[in-house]
Design an enzyme around this catalytic site. Structure first.
Site, PDB file in Angstrom:
ATOM      1  N   GLU A 137       9.903  -2.262   4.373  1.00  0.00           N
ATOM      2  CA  GLU A 137       9.280  -2.052   2.958  1.00  0.00           C
ATOM      3  C   GLU A 137      10.233  -1.652   1.990  1.00  0.00           C
ATOM      4  OE1 GLU A 137       4.582  -1.006   4.489  1.00  0.00           O
ATOM      5  OE2 GLU A 137       5.945   0.715   4.317  1.00  0.00           O
ATOM      6  N   GLY A 148       0.851  -1.275   0.089  1.00  0.00           N
ATOM      7  CA  GLY A 148      -0.233   0.093   0.012  1.00  0.00           C
ATOM      8  C   GLY A 148       0.970   1.372  -0.046  1.00  0.00           C
ATOM      9  N   LYS A 160       5.263   6.472   2.046  1.00  0.00           N
ATOM     10  CA  LYS A 160       4.884   5.394   2.814  1.00  0.00           C
ATOM     11  C   LYS A 160       5.435   5.376   4.352  1.00  0.00           C
ATOM     12  CE  LYS A 160       5.301   1.386   1.175  1.00  0.00           C
ATOM     13  NZ  LYS A 160       4.381   1.016   1.853  1.00  0.00           N
ATOM     14  N   GLY A 161       4.954   4.696   5.036  1.00  0.00           N
ATOM     15  CA  GLY A 161       5.290   4.780   6.653  1.00  0.00           C
ATOM     16  C   GLY A 161       4.403   5.088   7.416  1.00  0.00           C
ATOM     17  N   GLY A 162       3.130   5.206   6.838  1.00  0.00           N
ATOM     18  CA  GLY A 162       1.938   5.458   8.080  1.00  0.00           C
ATOM     19  C   GLY A 162       1.876   4.551   8.967  1.00  0.00           C
TER      20      GLY A 162
HETATM   21  C1  5RP Z   1       3.103   0.917   6.278  1.00  0.00           C
HETATM   22  C2  5RP Z   1       2.462   1.864   5.060  1.00  0.00           C
HETATM   23  C3  5RP Z   1       1.257   1.338   4.327  1.00  0.00           C
HETATM   24  O1  5RP Z   1       1.271   0.811   3.089  1.00  0.00           O
HETATM   25  C4  5RP Z   1       0.694   2.688   4.322  1.00  0.00           C
HETATM   26  O2  5RP Z   1       0.344   3.437   5.407  1.00  0.00           O
HETATM   27  C5  5RP Z   1      -0.936   2.592   3.925  1.00  0.00           C
HETATM   28  O3  5RP Z   1      -1.541   1.770   4.503  1.00  0.00           O
HETATM   29  P1  5RP Z   1      -3.063   1.577   4.556  1.00  0.00           P
HETATM   30  O4  5RP Z   1      -3.295   0.540   3.437  1.00  0.00           O
HETATM   31  O5  5RP Z   1      -3.727   1.054   5.700  1.00  0.00           O
HETATM   32  O6  5RP Z   1      -3.775   2.920   4.169  1.00  0.00           O
HETATM   33  O7  5RP Z   1       3.428   2.398   4.247  1.00  0.00           O
HETATM   34  O8  5RP Z   1       4.279   1.538   6.571  1.00  0.00           O
END
Ligand code: 5RP
Length: 235
Positions: free
Chosen positions: A105, A84, A96-98
């Site tokens: 990743e 994602g 990314k990194g949420g």
């Molecule tokens: C995790 C990520 C995720 O891919 C990103 O945060 C998206 O997450 P989601 O699919 O829950 O919206 O980078 O480190």
């Protein structure tokens, strides 16, 4: 349809690129979780695959579905990674990194021949930066690292609040590698390459959430259906 159904639709489309016998990087987050669910169903039907998870959470989910797992030590080069993203622009550049898994990743995605990004359409932006940029840092020297991140980012026009990500219990969030995350609310990032280069100069920074020139395809699902954005250069 709901956001969850869009995420699932993007994951299902991405699975059409997965062939038997492949080695596959499994992303982290709620969209990647749909992928793991759907892949689990295929594995239950005898689909042959070996996967490298990008987080402990994904590994645990994959194990529940009896998805065969391996490591980058055993398989240092993967066929494909599907993950994602928090933001995607029209040039397939990502934030990314949420979910705090950006380091693994990025290691897994760059060890893969191709990366497919799956997301609901709300993740598409004109310019990166609406989502605060996650920066993974070692705990030692946190205040000094934060100051340098702020100063170096300013040199490339990025200003904004930099906060240490909190965890569920009020303590700082710890990544799978035992590091911390600085969430950098810079707003629009005019020059992502320059910011990436500056952040790499800070000794306490392990990695940042800019995924530049890594994605091969982005699959976005929304009310208008599924859209695929492709890298313009052949691999
Ligand atoms: C995790 C990520 C995720 O891919 C990103 O945060 C998206 O997450 P989601 O699919 O829950 O919206 O980078 O480190």
């Amino acid at each position: 349809m709901s956001t969850e159904s869009y995420k699932r639709a993007a994951a299902a489309r991405a699975l059409t690129y997965v062939e038997p016998g492949m080695t596959l990087g499994l992303g982290t987050g709620s969209t990647a979780a749909h992928l793991v669910n759907l892949l689990g169903l295929k594995v239950a039907d005898g689909f042959d695959i070996r996967c490298v998870p990008t987080s402990e959470a994904t590994a645990e989910q994959a194990r529940r579905f009896h998805i065969p797992l391996t490591t980058l030590d055993d398989v240092p080069f993967l066929d494909l990674t599907i993950d994602g993203a928090d933001e995607v622009d029209g040039h397939l550049q990502l934030i990314k990194g949420g979910g705090g898994a950006l380091l693994r990743e990025k290691i897994v995605a760059t060890a893969s021949e191709r990366m497919i990004v799956i997301a609901d359409v709300s993740k598409k932006v004109e310019q990166l930066g609406r989502f605060p940029l996650p920066v993974e840092v070692v705990p030692f020297g946190l205040a000094a690292t934060r100051l340098l991140v702020s100063e170096y980012a300013q040199e490339v026009g990025c200003l904004g609040d930099i906060s240490v990500r909190g965890g569920k219990d009020g303590a700082p969030f710890k990544t799978d590698s035992g590091n911390l995350i600085l969430d950098c609310a810079f707003g629009k990032i005019e020059d992502a390459e320059a910011l990436d280069a500056m952040l790499k100069l800070v000794p306490g920074v392990v990695e940042n959430g800019l995924f530049l020139d890594i994605a091969w395809k982005v699959i976005l699902a929304g009310p208008g259906g599924i859209e695929e954005l492709d890298m313009t250069v052949d691999l």
